[in-house]
Design a protein around this motif. Sequence first.
Motif, PDB file in Angstrom:
ATOM      1  N   ASP A 297      54.989  65.256  16.147  1.00 51.60           N
ATOM      2  CA  ASP A 297      55.909  64.214  15.680  1.00 51.60           C
ATOM      3  C   ASP A 297      56.767  63.681  16.820  1.00 51.60           C
ATOM      4  O   ASP A 297      56.963  62.465  16.958  1.00 51.60           O
ATOM      5  CB  ASP A 297      56.795  64.750  14.554  1.00 51.60           C
ATOM      6  N   GLU A 298      57.272  64.605  17.636  1.00 52.04           N
ATOM      7  CA  GLU A 298      58.082  64.203  18.788  1.00 52.04           C
ATOM      8  C   GLU A 298      57.261  63.353  19.744  1.00 52.04           C
ATOM      9  O   GLU A 298      57.719  62.298  20.228  1.00 52.04           O
ATOM     10  CB  GLU A 298      58.614  65.451  19.502  1.00 52.04           C
ATOM     11  N   PHE A 299      56.030  63.788  20.023  1.00 56.50           N
ATOM     12  CA  PHE A 299      55.151  63.063  20.943  1.00 56.50           C
ATOM     13  C   PHE A 299      54.865  61.655  20.416  1.00 56.50           C
ATOM     14  O   PHE A 299      54.972  60.660  21.154  1.00 56.50           O
ATOM     15  CB  PHE A 299      53.849  63.841  21.139  1.00 56.50           C
ATOM     16  N   ALA A 300      54.498  61.549  19.131  1.00 60.27           N
ATOM     17  CA  ALA A 300      54.138  60.260  18.549  1.00 60.27           C
ATOM     18  C   ALA A 300      55.330  59.300  18.550  1.00 60.27           C
ATOM     19  O   ALA A 300      55.182  58.112  18.879  1.00 60.27           O
ATOM     20  CB  ALA A 300      53.622  60.451  17.128  1.00 60.27           C
ATOM     21  N   GLU A 301      56.500  59.798  18.205  1.00 61.24           N
ATOM     22  CA  GLU A 301      57.684  58.937  18.166  1.00 61.24           C
ATOM     23  C   GLU A 301      58.016  58.406  19.549  1.00 61.24           C
ATOM     24  O   GLU A 301      58.306  57.214  19.730  1.00 61.24           O
ATOM     25  CB  GLU A 301      58.860  59.716  17.587  1.00 61.24           C
ATOM     26  N   LYS A 302      57.974  59.296  20.541  1.00 67.21           N
ATOM     27  CA  LYS A 302      58.309  58.870  21.899  1.00 67.21           C
ATOM     28  C   LYS A 302      57.238  57.940  22.472  1.00 67.21           C
ATOM     29  O   LYS A 302      57.551  56.996  23.218  1.00 67.21           O
ATOM     30  CB  LYS A 302      58.502  60.090  22.796  1.00 67.21           C
ATOM     31  N   MET A 303      55.972  58.179  22.124  1.00 68.18           N
ATOM     32  CA  MET A 303      54.904  57.285  22.585  1.00 68.18           C
ATOM     33  C   MET A 303      55.093  55.891  22.002  1.00 68.18           C
ATOM     34  O   MET A 303      54.948  54.875  22.700  1.00 68.18           O
ATOM     35  CB  MET A 303      53.537  57.845  22.187  1.00 68.18           C
ATOM     36  N   ALA A 304      55.385  55.804  20.719  1.00 67.36           N
ATOM     37  CA  ALA A 304      55.558  54.504  20.077  1.00 67.36           C
ATOM     38  C   ALA A 304      56.727  53.744  20.694  1.00 67.36           C
ATOM     39  O   ALA A 304      56.643  52.531  20.937  1.00 67.36           O
ATOM     40  CB  ALA A 304      55.762  54.687  18.578  1.00 67.36           C
ATOM     41  N   THR A 305      57.814  54.445  20.963  1.00 68.32           N
ATOM     42  CA  THR A 305      58.987  53.801  21.565  1.00 68.32           C
ATOM     43  C   THR A 305      58.676  53.309  22.972  1.00 68.32           C
ATOM     44  O   THR A 305      59.009  52.177  23.342  1.00 68.32           O
ATOM     45  CB  THR A 305      60.174  54.780  21.600  1.00 68.32           C
ATOM     46  N   PHE A 370      48.208  55.224  16.706  1.00 67.04           N
ATOM     47  CA  PHE A 370      47.868  55.719  15.371  1.00 67.04           C
ATOM     48  C   PHE A 370      48.192  57.201  15.269  1.00 67.04           C
ATOM     49  O   PHE A 370      47.933  57.974  16.205  1.00 67.04           O
ATOM     50  CB  PHE A 370      46.375  55.559  15.086  1.00 67.04           C
ATOM     51  N   THR A 371      48.723  57.612  14.125  1.00 70.98           N
ATOM     52  CA  THR A 371      48.793  59.024  13.766  1.00 70.98           C
ATOM     53  C   THR A 371      47.973  59.215  12.493  1.00 70.98           C
ATOM     54  O   THR A 371      47.415  58.262  11.943  1.00 70.98           O
ATOM     55  CB  THR A 371      50.245  59.474  13.545  1.00 70.98           C
ATOM     56  N   GLY A 372      47.897  60.468  12.020  1.00 75.03           N
ATOM     57  CA  GLY A 372      47.096  60.743  10.842  1.00 75.03           C
ATOM     58  C   GLY A 372      45.614  60.527  11.070  1.00 75.03           C
ATOM     59  O   GLY A 372      44.853  60.271  10.133  1.00 75.03           O
ATOM     60  N   VAL A 373      45.196  60.659  12.314  1.00 73.71           N
ATOM     61  CA  VAL A 373      43.791  60.432  12.678  1.00 73.71           C
ATOM     62  C   VAL A 373      43.018  61.736  12.531  1.00 73.71           C
ATOM     63  O   VAL A 373      43.509  62.816  12.890  1.00 73.71           O
ATOM     64  CB  VAL A 373      43.689  59.907  14.127  1.00 73.71           C
ATOM     65  N   THR A 374      41.811  61.655  12.014  1.00 79.42           N
ATOM     66  CA  THR A 374      40.926  62.813  11.928  1.00 79.42           C
ATOM     67  C   THR A 374      39.766  62.656  12.912  1.00 79.42           C
ATOM     68  O   THR A 374      39.466  61.551  13.359  1.00 79.42           O
ATOM     69  CB  THR A 374      40.359  62.974  10.508  1.00 79.42           C
TER      70      THR A 374
END
Length: 482
Positions: A297-305, A370-374
């Motif tokens: 979650d931390e990684f995804a949030e910082k990547m998006a920002t 994208f998150t939630g990727v399989t």
Amino acid sequence: MSKTLFIDGEWTASSTGGSFDVLNPADGEIIGSAAEASTKDIDEAVAAARGALSAKEWRDITPAQRARILWRVADLIEANADELARLETLDQGQPLGVSRNLNIPGAAEHFRYFAGWCTKIEGATSPVSIPGAFHYTRREPVGVCALIIPWNFPFMTAAWKIAPALACGNTVIVKPAEQTPLTTVRLVEILTEAGIPAGVVNLVTGGPEAGRALTEHAGIDKVSFTGSTEVGKEIVRASSGNLKRVTLELGGKSPSIIARDADIDAAVQGNLMGNVFNSGQVCAAYSRFYVDSARVDEFAEKMATAAASLKMGPGLNPDTVLGPLNSAEHLARVESHVKRAVEAGAELRGGGSRAQGELANGYFFEPTIFTGVTDSMAVAREEIFGPVMPILSYDDADELVARANDSDFGLAAAIWTKDLNTAHEMAARIQAGTIYVNMLPAPDPAAPWGGYKSSGWGREMGPQAIEEYTELKGVWIGGLNL
């Protein structure tokens, strides 16, 4: 008429008069034209290269003389670096900082590195067990080489193919991608100025038909191709007629593993730039991110920002970080991948659209996360070749390796960790030609480059390139009392 064919030391137009436009990907405007090589033009280029292979002007020069020519090429590239960088950016779209600080200097270093090899291509004696016999080996040129250049880094890729081919004494026919021929034309002018004899380097411009005519031609001894896996397979089939030697650097879907102990801020910055560098149009781009579930979650949030803050614009703008994709066709392809990912259930965390407003006429696409990727989703399996970043989570390291290796590709991979044991263990188990630990994906003339599985055959750069451009001959001498 466009005279972008260079055959046997002369610039000429296509024998049919055919030509095609060259576009600026930043605005879709025409910036030049190039000749559409015909089958007759290909035949003439092959004949010129074959004639030059045995001509004394090339066959009989010493290794030291070949080295001086290649070193002179490097000097001329540096002397014309600003012009070349602007031309590469105009034609390909990459930010000027990339072409000026990496692409053009990198090409010069490839010529210097392989200039050094000219005087070091050696054979060996063999401890044979046949009484009275002496055996030694020689490395000799493969012959006439067709060098087929991609559109993502046309100038530097041309350099890393031409330089070792000439260092080994081969002759070449270079075919740049039809989207980006301009700097390859200029490089051939530089090679001529440096003293390459007529017929040693030939240039044909054109589309897939020209490439097909080269790869099928019985007068070609070797093909070196960088591009898609699909076209690479076609080249393998085409080469079977005379069993050409083939080197292939093909597609990739590089996994980047972010361990629980990784410096997340460094990993975010490194992985973002490892993906959007040249707008994601890099075979080794980090393009699927496996993040420890405790940090995802931390990684995804910082990547998006961080992605949202990137400056997008024409490559010639000094503050541009993200330039355009190279063509309207490729833009549509990337957009289609993003649409499919949304339809498959991936969660869009940022980007996802073509640029609007003043950039609408160019081939710009927002950095997309994208998150939630399989693992089964196409966005995690297929090469997109654009600024698209699917984030996947993991809990078990052993399971992770199997997931990272569950791919048709194996060009490169990245590992982000503070633990050297983790780095070495993962590097040993991941199936890829190159592993990067805590760094961006970057080639170097001294390091071999190539992939596992559908990412290609053989290696470019490094000492291994000398093997790719030479034939090994064994010589026996009998009747000796040794």
